[in-house]
Design a protein around this motif. Structure first.
Motif, PDB file in Angstrom:
ATOM      1  N   LEU A   1       0.830  -1.205   0.000  1.00 25.98           N
ATOM      2  CA  LEU A   1       0.000   0.000   0.000  1.00 25.98           C
ATOM      3  C   LEU A   1       0.863   1.253   0.000  1.00 25.98           C
ATOM      4  N   ASP A   2       1.951   1.218   0.743  1.00 23.56           N
ATOM      5  CA  ASP A   2       2.874   2.348   0.788  1.00 23.56           C
ATOM      6  C   ASP A   2       3.420   2.647  -0.607  1.00 23.56           C
TER       7      ASP A   2
ATOM      8  N   THR B   1       0.723   3.981  -3.119  1.00 25.63           N
ATOM      9  CA  THR B   1       0.275   5.358  -2.882  1.00 25.63           C
ATOM     10  C   THR B   1       1.383   6.377  -3.179  1.00 25.63           C
ATOM     11  N   GLN B   2       2.576   5.896  -3.492  1.00 28.22           N
ATOM     12  CA  GLN B   2       3.666   6.803  -3.874  1.00 28.22           C
ATOM     13  C   GLN B   2       3.789   6.953  -5.384  1.00 28.22           C
TER      14      GLN B   2
END
Length: 254
Positions: A33-34, A37-38
């Motif tokens: 997810l990190d 979302t970048q």
């Protein structure tokens, strides 16, 4: 009594997974997810075997400590298996899971065949995942070049092989069977867990490792031995880790 025993086994499984690959799966989802979302996954990187210090011998110390402590949940698994032996004559946990050297030649040959069966399609799946933008760039080794780099990478590969195959295949399929779950369901859940703790690498590795889990789970139910799976997994990781470390820069990778 049976219900209480099942509850204890479920608690035991949760403890083992919470200390090992279940924990890894949770972190893997968060890391995915990190990265998502970048920006696009195709622009993200997943580095395995990271350097942990710029000072050579502290880095070596950290690497060896990581390998040693990662094997503690495996020791815990065999401890739990020993607690549930029916009699002194019952097979040990090592024998029950087929984690021994009872047939080294056959295990080695089966492991080599499995490594070829899994390894070659995995390269194609990785390339496809990169082309589709669903897989991160994977760097198998981020270690600096020291005299101990290759031996540590080999130990790391063996560590991953033992932890994953003993816990995710041998131990979980044994416990899932005691829960009364069907063999196909047990194999599917084991494979799903295997895929989930690789999600930080993207969806391609999730699919590839889940398929690998289905194959390994099915083979284990036929042979009742994790040793060929450990051999196959170790060979795959050794080729990836050491091959990249030795030849990666020479061919323009890393």
């Amino acid at each position: 009594m049976l219900l209480a025993s099942t509850r204890r086994l479920r608690a035991e499984v949760l403890i083992v997974l919470g200390l090992s690959l279940g924990q890894s799966a949770v972190y893997s989802v968060v890391q995915l997810l990190d990265k998502m979302t970048q920006g696009p996954l195709a622009h993200a990187t997943s580095t395995l075997n990271r350097s942990q210090s710029t000072r050579e011998y502290f880095d070596l110390t950290y690497q060896l400590l990581d390998i040693a402590f990662a094997l503690v949940p495996v020791v815990l698994v065999f401890y739990f298996l020993s607690l549930h032996r029916q009699t002194a004559e019952s097979p040990s946990g090592f024998t029950r899971l087929g984690f021994n050297f009872a047939r080294p030649g056959r295990d080695a040959l089966q492991g080599l065949g499995l490594a070829a069966l899994i390894g070659i399609p995995s390269l194609g799946l990785y390339a496809a995942g990169r082309a589709l933008g669903i897989t991160t760039a994977i760097i198998p080794s981020g270690l600096d070049s020291y005299w101990w780099t290759v031996p540590v990478l080999v130990l790391s590969a063996v560590r991953h092989a033992i932890v994953e195959e003993v816990i995710v295949v041998g131990y979980l399929l044994d416990r899932f069977g005691k829960f009364g779950w069907s063999t196909p369901l047990a194999i599917a859940l084991s494979a799903l867990l295997r895929g989930s703790y690789h999600l930080y690498q993207g969806f391609g590795p999730f699919i590839g490792n889940a398929v690998m889990g289905l194959v390994f789970g099915w083979i284990y139910t036929k042979t009742k031995r994790v040793m060929p799976l450990v051999v196959a997994h170790a060979l795959l990781d050794i080729v990836a880790f050491v091959g990249f470390s030795v030849f990666g820069k020479a061919i323009g990778l890393g």
